[in-house]
Design a protein around this motif. Structure first.
Motif, PDB file in Angstrom:
ATOM      1  N   GLY A   1       4.033   9.727  -7.798  1.00 23.40           N
ATOM      2  CA  GLY A   1       5.181   9.900  -8.682  1.00 23.40           C
ATOM      3  C   GLY A   1       6.533   9.722  -8.025  1.00 23.40           C
ATOM      4  N   ASP A   2       6.576   9.194  -6.808  1.00 24.32           N
ATOM      5  CA  ASP A   2       7.840   8.986  -6.107  1.00 24.32           C
ATOM      6  C   ASP A   2       8.280   7.535  -6.320  1.00 24.32           C
ATOM      7  N   LEU A   3       8.938   7.277  -7.437  1.00 23.98           N
ATOM      8  CA  LEU A   3       9.316   5.913  -7.796  1.00 23.98           C
ATOM      9  C   LEU A   3      10.353   5.333  -6.838  1.00 23.98           C
TER      10      LEU A   3
ATOM     11  N   LEU B   1       7.011  -3.690  -9.843  1.00 23.90           N
ATOM     12  CA  LEU B   1       7.131  -4.516 -11.049  1.00 23.90           C
ATOM     13  C   LEU B   1       5.772  -5.084 -11.450  1.00 23.90           C
ATOM     14  N   ALA B   2       4.950  -5.430 -10.466  1.00 22.30           N
ATOM     15  CA  ALA B   2       3.607  -5.946 -10.765  1.00 22.30           C
ATOM     16  C   ALA B   2       2.725  -4.859 -11.375  1.00 22.30           C
ATOM     17  N   TYR B   3       2.854  -3.607 -10.892  1.00 18.18           N
ATOM     18  CA  TYR B   3       2.072  -2.511 -11.481  1.00 18.18           C
ATOM     19  C   TYR B   3       2.437  -2.347 -12.950  1.00 18.18           C
TER      20      TYR B   3
ATOM     21  N   LEU C   1       0.831  -1.209   0.000  1.00 10.24           N
ATOM     22  CA  LEU C   1       0.000   0.000   0.000  1.00 10.24           C
ATOM     23  C   LEU C   1       0.863   1.254   0.000  1.00 10.24           C
ATOM     24  N   ARG C   2       1.950   1.235   0.768  1.00  8.33           N
ATOM     25  CA  ARG C   2       2.851   2.385   0.771  1.00  8.33           C
ATOM     26  C   ARG C   2       3.497   2.564  -0.597  1.00  8.33           C
ATOM     27  N   SER C   3       3.806   1.424  -1.228  1.00  9.06           N
ATOM     28  CA  SER C   3       4.374   1.463  -2.563  1.00  9.06           C
ATOM     29  C   SER C   3       3.388   2.062  -3.557  1.00  9.06           C
TER      30      SER C   3
ATOM     31  N   ALA D   1       8.502   4.204  -3.812  1.00  9.55           N
ATOM     32  CA  ALA D   1       7.683   3.046  -4.175  1.00  9.55           C
ATOM     33  C   ALA D   1       8.537   1.786  -4.249  1.00  9.55           C
ATOM     34  N   LEU D   2       9.707   1.886  -4.865  1.00  6.77           N
ATOM     35  CA  LEU D   2      10.609   0.731  -4.945  1.00  6.77           C
ATOM     36  C   LEU D   2      11.127   0.337  -3.566  1.00  6.77           C
ATOM     37  N   HIS D   3      11.399   1.321  -2.716  1.00  9.22           N
ATOM     38  CA  HIS D   3      11.873   1.019  -1.365  1.00  9.22           C
ATOM     39  C   HIS D   3      10.786   0.321  -0.540  1.00  9.22           C
TER      40      HIS D   3
END
Length: 152
Positions: free
Chosen positions: A83-85, A97-99, A74-76, A88-90
């Protein structure tokens, strides 16, 4: 073998089309799925998962202290919507990757539906075992002291 026998027949998979329907009818289900996903992302984007009380806590994390592969999802999604990739990755790299994988598959689905072609995603046992193994490795590494950079 003659050149005539090498051509696809009307019943071969290359030329087979879905039953005749209008393009709008063929695109109704992909549009509905997109509307549901956009609605879910809009909700997660507007209701901050960093504030307690809005979302349930992961039961595995609550009872064992172990991060599951979905922890931080959810945080991701929240960071992804804003827009904070990097954040999101962290929070959960496999979720990002699923998105992106969903976006690609949905686009293929829409293109094939618009053309009247069936959509088949054939994941064999090797693909599923590989995916499961990668998620298991991710889960183990993120719960090790040296994998702290993967924790949400």
């Amino acid at each position: 073998m003659t050149a005539e026998s090498a051509e696809p027949t009307p019943s071969s998979p290359r030329t087979r089309r879905l039953p005749s329907r209008t393009a709008a009818a063929r695109l109704a289900v992909p549009a509905g799925v997109l509307a549901a996903v956009v609605g879910a992302f809009a909700y997660v984007g507007s209701v901050n998962p960093y504030e307690p009380g809005h979302y349930p806590v992961c039961p595995l994390l609550r009872f064992t202290g172990v991060y599951c592969p979905g922890c931080g999802g959810l945080r991701s999604a929240h960071a992804f919507v804003h827009g904070d990739l990097t954040a999101a990755l962290h929070a959960n790299a496999p979720a990002v990757l699923a998105y992106l994988g969903f976006a690609v598959l949905w686009t293929v689905w829409v293109i094939r539906a618009a053309r009247g072609r069936p959509v088949r995603v054939a994941l064999g046992p090797v693909h599923l075992w590989t995916l499961g193994t990668l998620l298991l490795v991710f889960t183990v590494v993120r719960n090790l002291p040296s994998g702290g950079w993967l924790t949400p």
